[in-house]
Every structure is written in structure tokens, then in C-alpha cells.
Design a protein around this motif. Structure first.
Motif, PDB file in Angstrom:
ATOM      1  N   VAL A  55      20.365  78.561  47.405  1.00  0.00           N
ATOM      2  CA  VAL A  55      19.334  78.010  46.365  1.00  0.00           C
ATOM      3  C   VAL A  55      19.226  76.510  46.790  1.00  0.00           C
ATOM      4  O   VAL A  55      17.941  76.176  46.497  1.00  0.00           O
ATOM      5  CB  VAL A  55      19.696  78.242  45.025  1.00  0.00           C
ATOM      6  CG1 VAL A  55      18.747  77.274  43.854  1.00  0.00           C
ATOM      7  CG2 VAL A  55      19.867  79.749  44.590  1.00  0.00           C
ATOM      8  N   ALA A  56      20.162  75.900  46.965  1.00  0.00           N
ATOM      9  CA  ALA A  56      20.240  74.497  47.235  1.00  0.00           C
ATOM     10  C   ALA A  56      19.405  73.872  48.388  1.00  0.00           C
ATOM     11  O   ALA A  56      18.873  73.069  48.269  1.00  0.00           O
ATOM     12  CB  ALA A  56      21.554  73.730  47.124  1.00  0.00           C
ATOM     13  N   LEU A  70      29.408  73.680  52.531  1.00  0.00           N
ATOM     14  CA  LEU A  70      28.416  74.737  53.342  1.00  0.00           C
ATOM     15  C   LEU A  70      26.918  73.953  53.695  1.00  0.00           C
ATOM     16  O   LEU A  70      26.666  74.340  55.066  1.00  0.00           O
ATOM     17  CB  LEU A  70      27.994  76.031  52.217  1.00  0.00           C
ATOM     18  CG  LEU A  70      29.201  76.917  52.114  1.00  0.00           C
ATOM     19  CD1 LEU A  70      28.841  77.970  51.166  1.00  0.00           C
ATOM     20  CD2 LEU A  70      29.678  77.698  53.593  1.00  0.00           C
ATOM     21  N   LEU A  71      26.517  73.251  52.942  1.00  0.00           N
ATOM     22  CA  LEU A  71      25.291  72.433  53.392  1.00  0.00           C
ATOM     23  C   LEU A  71      25.665  71.637  54.573  1.00  0.00           C
ATOM     24  O   LEU A  71      25.025  71.619  55.446  1.00  0.00           O
ATOM     25  CB  LEU A  71      24.752  71.670  52.155  1.00  0.00           C
ATOM     26  CG  LEU A  71      24.124  72.110  51.114  1.00  0.00           C
ATOM     27  CD1 LEU A  71      23.753  71.212  49.987  1.00  0.00           C
ATOM     28  CD2 LEU A  71      22.718  72.967  51.691  1.00  0.00           C
ATOM     29  N   LEU A  72      26.618  70.838  54.655  1.00  0.00           N
ATOM     30  CA  LEU A  72      27.127  69.842  55.656  1.00  0.00           C
ATOM     31  C   LEU A  72      27.383  70.672  57.001  1.00  0.00           C
ATOM     32  O   LEU A  72      26.981  70.520  57.916  1.00  0.00           O
ATOM     33  CB  LEU A  72      28.361  69.188  55.205  1.00  0.00           C
ATOM     34  CG  LEU A  72      29.108  68.223  56.099  1.00  0.00           C
ATOM     35  CD1 LEU A  72      28.055  67.167  56.833  1.00  0.00           C
ATOM     36  CD2 LEU A  72      30.465  67.522  55.747  1.00  0.00           C
ATOM     37  N   ILE A  73      28.222  71.786  56.853  1.00  0.00           N
ATOM     38  CA  ILE A  73      28.489  72.549  57.945  1.00  0.00           C
ATOM     39  C   ILE A  73      27.302  73.340  58.815  1.00  0.00           C
ATOM     40  O   ILE A  73      27.059  73.168  59.715  1.00  0.00           O
ATOM     41  CB  ILE A  73      29.466  73.852  57.907  1.00  0.00           C
ATOM     42  CG1 ILE A  73      30.858  73.126  57.224  1.00  0.00           C
ATOM     43  CG2 ILE A  73      29.869  74.664  58.690  1.00  0.00           C
ATOM     44  CD1 ILE A  73      31.930  74.103  56.705  1.00  0.00           C
ATOM     45  N   SER A  74      26.392  73.765  57.652  1.00  0.00           N
ATOM     46  CA  SER A  74      25.176  74.450  58.076  1.00  0.00           C
ATOM     47  C   SER A  74      24.457  73.396  59.088  1.00  0.00           C
ATOM     48  O   SER A  74      23.608  73.857  59.942  1.00  0.00           O
ATOM     49  CB  SER A  74      24.532  75.197  57.185  1.00  0.00           C
ATOM     50  OG  SER A  74      23.960  74.263  56.147  1.00  0.00           O
ATOM     51  N   VAL A  75      24.194  72.480  58.352  1.00  0.00           N
ATOM     52  CA  VAL A  75      23.340  71.150  59.022  1.00  0.00           C
ATOM     53  C   VAL A  75      24.013  70.969  60.508  1.00  0.00           C
ATOM     54  O   VAL A  75      23.114  70.836  61.268  1.00  0.00           O
ATOM     55  CB  VAL A  75      23.306  70.108  58.293  1.00  0.00           C
ATOM     56  CG1 VAL A  75      22.350  68.807  58.949  1.00  0.00           C
ATOM     57  CG2 VAL A  75      22.288  70.369  56.902  1.00  0.00           C
ATOM     58  N   ILE A  94      30.038  67.656  47.203  1.00  0.00           N
ATOM     59  CA  ILE A  94      31.191  67.391  47.269  1.00  0.00           C
ATOM     60  C   ILE A  94      31.936  66.244  46.571  1.00  0.00           C
ATOM     61  O   ILE A  94      32.991  66.456  45.836  1.00  0.00           O
ATOM     62  CB  ILE A  94      31.369  67.205  48.967  1.00  0.00           C
ATOM     63  CG1 ILE A  94      31.132  68.103  49.659  1.00  0.00           C
ATOM     64  CG2 ILE A  94      32.849  66.526  49.363  1.00  0.00           C
ATOM     65  CD1 ILE A  94      30.850  67.810  51.257  1.00  0.00           C
ATOM     66  N   ILE A  95      31.071  65.258  46.611  1.00  0.00           N
ATOM     67  CA  ILE A  95      31.512  63.992  45.626  1.00  0.00           C
ATOM     68  C   ILE A  95      31.548  64.171  44.271  1.00  0.00           C
ATOM     69  O   ILE A  95      32.409  63.880  43.685  1.00  0.00           O
ATOM     70  CB  ILE A  95      30.970  62.761  46.406  1.00  0.00           C
ATOM     71  CG1 ILE A  95      31.163  62.547  47.983  1.00  0.00           C
ATOM     72  CG2 ILE A  95      31.541  61.471  45.818  1.00  0.00           C
ATOM     73  CD1 ILE A  95      32.149  62.481  48.269  1.00  0.00           C
ATOM     74  N   LEU A 151      19.090  66.703  52.147  1.00  0.00           N
ATOM     75  CA  LEU A 151      20.091  67.377  52.387  1.00  0.00           C
ATOM     76  C   LEU A 151      21.370  66.469  52.196  1.00  0.00           C
ATOM     77  O   LEU A 151      22.608  66.769  51.696  1.00  0.00           O
ATOM     78  CB  LEU A 151      20.170  67.585  53.793  1.00  0.00           C
ATOM     79  CG  LEU A 151      19.205  68.734  54.149  1.00  0.00           C
ATOM     80  CD1 LEU A 151      19.060  68.723  55.586  1.00  0.00           C
ATOM     81  CD2 LEU A 151      19.536  70.058  53.474  1.00  0.00           C
ATOM     82  N   ILE A 152      21.170  65.144  52.545  1.00  0.00           N
ATOM     83  CA  ILE A 152      22.390  64.066  52.058  1.00  0.00           C
ATOM     84  C   ILE A 152      22.681  64.168  50.628  1.00  0.00           C
ATOM     85  O   ILE A 152      23.879  64.205  50.092  1.00  0.00           O
ATOM     86  CB  ILE A 152      22.068  62.749  52.685  1.00  0.00           C
ATOM     87  CG1 ILE A 152      21.823  62.622  54.189  1.00  0.00           C
ATOM     88  CG2 ILE A 152      22.975  61.642  51.922  1.00  0.00           C
ATOM     89  CD1 ILE A 152      21.412  61.362  54.554  1.00  0.00           C
ATOM     90  N   ALA A 153      21.639  64.129  49.820  1.00  0.00           N
ATOM     91  CA  ALA A 153      21.904  64.083  48.185  1.00  0.00           C
ATOM     92  C   ALA A 153      22.428  65.516  47.850  1.00  0.00           C
ATOM     93  O   ALA A 153      23.494  65.435  47.009  1.00  0.00           O
ATOM     94  CB  ALA A 153      20.524  64.132  47.625  1.00  0.00           C
ATOM     95  N   GLY A 154      22.074  66.363  48.422  1.00  0.00           N
ATOM     96  CA  GLY A 154      22.841  67.729  48.242  1.00  0.00           C
ATOM     97  C   GLY A 154      24.156  68.010  48.651  1.00  0.00           C
ATOM     98  O   GLY A 154      25.069  68.327  47.838  1.00  0.00           O
ATOM     99  N   ILE A 155      24.456  67.198  49.815  1.00  0.00           N
ATOM    100  CA  ILE A 155      25.824  67.301  50.296  1.00  0.00           C
ATOM    101  C   ILE A 155      26.637  66.374  49.394  1.00  0.00           C
ATOM    102  O   ILE A 155      27.858  66.824  49.042  1.00  0.00           O
ATOM    103  CB  ILE A 155      25.918  66.925  51.854  1.00  0.00           C
ATOM    104  CG1 ILE A 155      25.354  67.803  52.647  1.00  0.00           C
ATOM    105  CG2 ILE A 155      27.597  66.561  52.085  1.00  0.00           C
ATOM    106  CD1 ILE A 155      25.260  67.290  54.018  1.00  0.00           C
ATOM    107  N   ILE A 156      26.320  65.206  49.104  1.00  0.00           N
ATOM    108  CA  ILE A 156      27.130  64.354  48.314  1.00  0.00           C
ATOM    109  C   ILE A 156      27.354  64.819  46.726  1.00  0.00           C
ATOM    110  O   ILE A 156      28.396  64.647  46.161  1.00  0.00           O
ATOM    111  CB  ILE A 156      26.458  62.846  48.305  1.00  0.00           C
ATOM    112  CG1 ILE A 156      26.588  62.121  49.554  1.00  0.00           C
ATOM    113  CG2 ILE A 156      27.263  62.144  46.911  1.00  0.00           C
ATOM    114  CD1 ILE A 156      26.059  60.876  49.741  1.00  0.00           C
TER     115      ILE A 156
END
Length: 529
Positions: free
Chosen positions: A18-19, A338-343, A46-47, A38-43
Motif C-alpha cells: 500500500v505504501a 521492506l521499502l529500504l530493501i526493495s529499493v 523505521i524511525i 520513498l525516503i519519507a516512507g522508510i523513515i
């Protein structure tokens, strides 16, 4: 957290799917590099997910901020200058958290929150139908009714019907049927089907369909109808996609104005999402709002420092997390990884996912947020609940999120003022001198949603193994928001070993199963109307 891995891993996969398109679409709608979303989604995953006190809330870039971002970049003369405002907005949010401004979220009535959820659900459905049909002219996540190209939501639906892509429609329908069949039938048959979720299977089928039909002229899905993730050649090129703020403009008046605007809007959207998410949570967890503001502020500082969009908690991703069975913040954190790994590792595979399959996932999410049964139940609660509810929905669909919420809140306040002008309202709690674990809470003649914060605070202070008497003999009007709070407390009281006695003029009951049921029994039908 790790005790719920079997629930959190499948949920994180659904939230990831979805994200991913939302991160890309919001970046496109904001006029920023796709990688910023994608940066905003990853942070956000995770953060913010690690720092937040919410077990099921998911944060990331928000479509509600897209128009502000697009305008701000032009005003400040570049994206690097805008990133300074994002960092400062995060600092301001930290200040909001320290000043305990999170209580603001409690002053929004239940009818407005439910209207917000339903309005967002309707928008999701309306905005995803074109992508479901294969019409991808507008970016995913464009929530505006009136669009810059002189189109509107309904005219875009007409355009979509006239521009159907057969391959996209076919795999979209297949994906939707798989999700529904998985949820309604297979998930009830065996445990395996609750671990492997229907949306994941739908995405896999979408990739297979694209690969098999790409050389078939009538069913082939072109690149414009697929996910589009930036593909780095190496880790250094991945880092090369990062953008850094230009702190030379930090003294600019415009930068500070935009920073405060982002902080205010992002904080408000987050607090409303927290309130809505807590209502959807089947376990009735209560998110600490001040801690949430601190988490969001930290996330925005980091996002701005490396080129990401502003972050808020987002109801679409949060509701997808809840509906997919997420139990702890681990699902949010895993989705960020998952977002980070996929990218980093599989961008080419992701770019084979048809957008219509992702639209099918979001159509189900939208329907669950705006179920017809909710409209029926709100109507049955009477005009004092239904009017703010429906005004909020109309405002969100035809204007935007914040305007719709504002209109619903104004209507709700007017209704409360009409109902409350005759009487004052208060909350009184007594402690038995001989037994400090024996407490008595007396509610006043008029108790409205303005009292939510005080009542929640008092209930939270009640120790384990206590005995609580709730006296409603003087109460002439009890707002539905307070009824919900007491109903949720009765559910959680069992885990805290708190005994409850409710006293009214008609009856007294020990350890009730539901406050809603009790209140309906003691309230005459004429009074409820």
C-alpha cells in the motif's frame, strides 16, 4: 513485540504494498524527486515507528501536504531550500510535544473522526477506480476534487471509463477477487491463509500476468501502467539520489512561515489519525499523543536532512495495517525495512507490478473504511451524531481533508452548544478514606466530548485491583464520545483486574460487559432521539 511476529510480518507486507505506490505518487503530486517519497516512507516506518507509542499507526508522506509542498518549493526557490523548512518543522513539532500539545486531538468529537475515516475511504475508492481500469494519467494519491488540469474526480472517472486498458482491468479484477475470496473464505479455513495474505498473492499474480502477457498485443501492460521505482546502478548512485538542505536560507522569513505551517498541519493530521486509528484498533490501545508528536518531529528532522518529504501518521496505511492483523509496532518497522530493501535490491521486480493490482488492494481498504453499515449506525444514533458525520464526509470529498474536518467540527460544536447552554458539566471522583482502592466517579448533568481528555486522564490513573463506582444518576445528557470511552474502559478493566459498578436511577449493575448496552437499557427511546 516479537510474540506477535506471525501477525506482524503478513501485515507489514500488505502495508508495504500500500505504501510503495503512495510514496511515489505523493512525491509526484508534490513536484519533488520520486526518491523523496520513498525516503519519507522508510523513515516513517523505521524511525517514527520505533519512537512512537502507537502499536498499529503507520507514518509516511501524506497526500494532504502535497499542495503545501508544491507551493512552498516555488515560494522558496528550490527543493534544497524547502528541506530547511522541513527540518525546522520537525523542531517545532518537538516543541509541541514538550509543551504537551497532543491533548488537542481529544477535542475532536467521535462523529467527526468517523466522518474523516469514511470520507477518506470514499476518496480512496473514487481515486483508485481509474487506476483499477488502467487509466493512470494522474498521480496516485491525488486527493483534490478540483484538479489543476480543469478536471475533477467525477470527470476523471468518465475519462477512465473511456480509456480502459484490458490487461490492467483483467488483472485488477483477478486481484480483487483473490483478495475478497482469501479474506472471506480461505482465511477461515486454515491458519496458512492468515499468514500469507491475499494482497501479497494478488501482487505475485500481477507480476506473473505482466511477464506472461508482455508480448501479447491486446493484453500487454505498458510501463506507464506499472510501479515506477528509481533504479540505482550501485550503492553510491543510491546515495547520490539524496538531496541535502541549503541552510544558508535558514534566516528567511518565508522559510519559518512555511516551517510553522507544515508543523501545524502535519501535527493536526497526525493527531486526527491517532484518534481514528485508536478507534479502529480492536484491542483499544490508547496512543500517547505527546510522545507521537516527539516521534513525528524526530522523523521530520531526519527526513528533511536527507531529502525526504514531510511525514505524518497516515490513516490509509494504518487502517491497512489493522485490517491485515498487525498487532505491534513491529509491523510498521518491518514495512519500513521492506521499502529500504526493495529499493536497494529488487527495484526491477517492483517495476513489474501493475498499478491496477495495487488499486484493488486500496479499493478493499477504502470499502472497509466507508462501510454502508457505518452510515446506517450513525443515522440510528440521531441527528446530533449524523449531521457532523455527513458534513465531514462531504467536505473531505468535495474540498479537502482539513476543510472537511473543520466543517464537521464547527457543526459538532454548534450542536454541543445548543445542547449544553442550559447546564454546566463536570467530573467528580471520590476516594474512600478506609479503602483507597475503592473509587467513586460521579458524572454531571451534561457530559460532552469537551470532557474526553479529563475523563481519559482520570480513568488512566485508576490502579490495578481497584473497585470503581460510576454514578450516572444526575446525568441528563451523555455524549456518545463519553459512552465510547467508558465502553472501551470496561473492556480494558478486565486486564487490569478493576471491578466496576454502574449506578443509575433505574438500576445498578456489577462488572457490566458493555456500557453501551447498559446505557441503551436505561435510556428511554424518546430521550435517545
Amino acid at each position: 513485540m516479537f510474540k506477535t511476529l506471525k501477525n506482524d510480518i503478513p501485515a507489514s507486507i500488505v502495508v508495504f504494498f500500500v505504501a510503495l505506490p503512495l510514496c511515489l505518487g505523493i512525491a509526484l503530486a508534490s513536484g519533488t524527486p520520486l526518491f523523496s517519497g520513498l525516503i519519507a516512507g522508510i523513515i516513517g516506518g523505521i524511525i517514527v515507528g520505533s519512537l512512537s507509542g502507537s502499536k498499529i499507526g503507520v507514518s509516511g508522506p501524506a497526500a494532504g501536504l502535497a499542495a503545501i509542498v508544491l507551493t512552498a518549493i516555488g515560494t522558496l526557490g528550490g527543493y534544497e531550500n524547502f528541506l530547511v523548512a522541513v527540518v525546522l518543522a520537525g523542531v517545532i513539532q518537538l516543541l509541541f510535544g514538550v509543551l504537551k500539545a497532543g491533548i488537542i486531538g481529544y477535542f475532536f468529537p467521535s462523529s467527526v473522526i468517523k466522518g474523516m475515516l469514511s470520507g477518506i475511504g470514499i476518496i480512496i475508492i473514487l481515486k483508485q477506480i481509474p487506476h483499477f481500469l488502467g487509466y493512470d494519467a494522474d498521480p496516485i494519491g491525488d486527493e483534490a476534487f478540483l484538479q489543476v488540469d480543469a478536471e475533477n474526480t467525477f470527470s476523471e472517472l468518465e475519462n477512465a471509463i473511456n480509456n480502459i486498458i484490458p490487461g490492467s482491468l483483467i488483472i485488477g479484477v483477478i486481484g480483487l477477487l483473490v483478495i475478497l475470496f482469501w479474506d472471506k473464505v480461505l482465511a477461515k479455513k486454515a491458519k496458512f491463509f492468515t499468514i500469507i495474505q491475499g494482497p501479497f498473492v494478488a501482487v505475485v499474480l500481477g507480476i506473473v500476468f505482466f511477464v506472461v502477457t508482455q508480448n501479447h498485443s491486446s493484453l500487454a501492460i505498458t510501463q506507464s501502467h506499472l510501479v515506477n521505482v528509481p533504479i540505482p546502478d550501485s550503492f553510491s548512485s543510491f546515495l547520490g539520489q539524496l538531496t541535502f538542505p541549503n541552510f544558508e536560507v535558514i534566516a528567511s522569513y518565508d522559510v519559518w512561515i512555511i516551517a510553522f505551517t507544515i508543523a501545524l498541519v502535519a501535527s493536526l493530521e497526525t493527531l486526527l489519525s491517532v484518534e481514528a486509528t485508536d478507534k479502529l484498533d480492536p484491542e483499544k490501545n490508547v496512543t500517547p499523543t505527546n510522545r507521537e508528536l516527539l516521534a513525528q518531529g524526530t522523523g521530520n528532522i531526519l527526513s528533511g536532512l536527507i531529502g525526504g518529504l514531510p511525514i505524518t501518521q497516515v490513516i490509509v496505511r494504518s487502517s491497512a495495517n489493522i485490517q491485515s492483523g498487525g498487532k505491534s509496532k513491529l509491523s510498521t518497522i518491518i514495512h519500513g525495512f521492506l521499502l529500504l530493501i526493495s529499493v536497494l535490491l529488487i527495484p526491477r521486480l517492483l517495476n513489474k507490478i501493475p498499478l491496477s493490482v495495487l488499486a484493488a488492494i486500496l479499493l478493499v481498504v477504502g470499502y472497509k473504511l466507508a462501510k454502508p453499515s457505518l452510515f446506517k449506525s450513525m443515522y440510528q444514533l440521531g441527528w446530533k451524531q449524523f449531521l457532523p458525520f455527513i458534513v465531514t464526509i462531504i467536505g473531505i470529498v468535495f474540498l479537502d481533508l482539513l476543510k472537511g474536518i473543520g466543517l464537521g467540527l464547527i457543526v459538532g460544536i454548534v450542536i454541543i452548544l445548543i445542547k449544553s447552554y442550559q447546564n454546566s458539566h463536570f467530573l467528580h471522583k471520590e476516594v474512600d478514606i478506609n479503602d483507597k482502592n475503592h473509587l467513586k466517579m460521579t458524572l454531571a448533568e451534561e457530559v460532552t466530548f469537551f470532557n474526553k481528555g479529563a475523563i481519559l486522564n482520570e480513568l488512566d490513573k485508576i490502579p490495578q485491583n481497584a473497585h470503581l463506582e460510576i454514578d450516572v444518576r444526575k446525568t441528563q445528557y451523555l455524549d456518545y464520545d463519553i459512552i465510547e470511552i467508558l465502553d472501551d474502559f470496561i473492556i480494558k478493566a478486565k486486564d487490569r483486574h478493576i471491578e466496576i459498578k454502574i449506578i443509575s436511577t433505574q438500576k445498578t449493575i456489577e462488572n457490566p460487559e458493555s456500557f453501551v448496552k447498559f446505557y441503551n437499557e436505561i435510556t428511554p427511546k424518546k430521550s435517545k432521539k
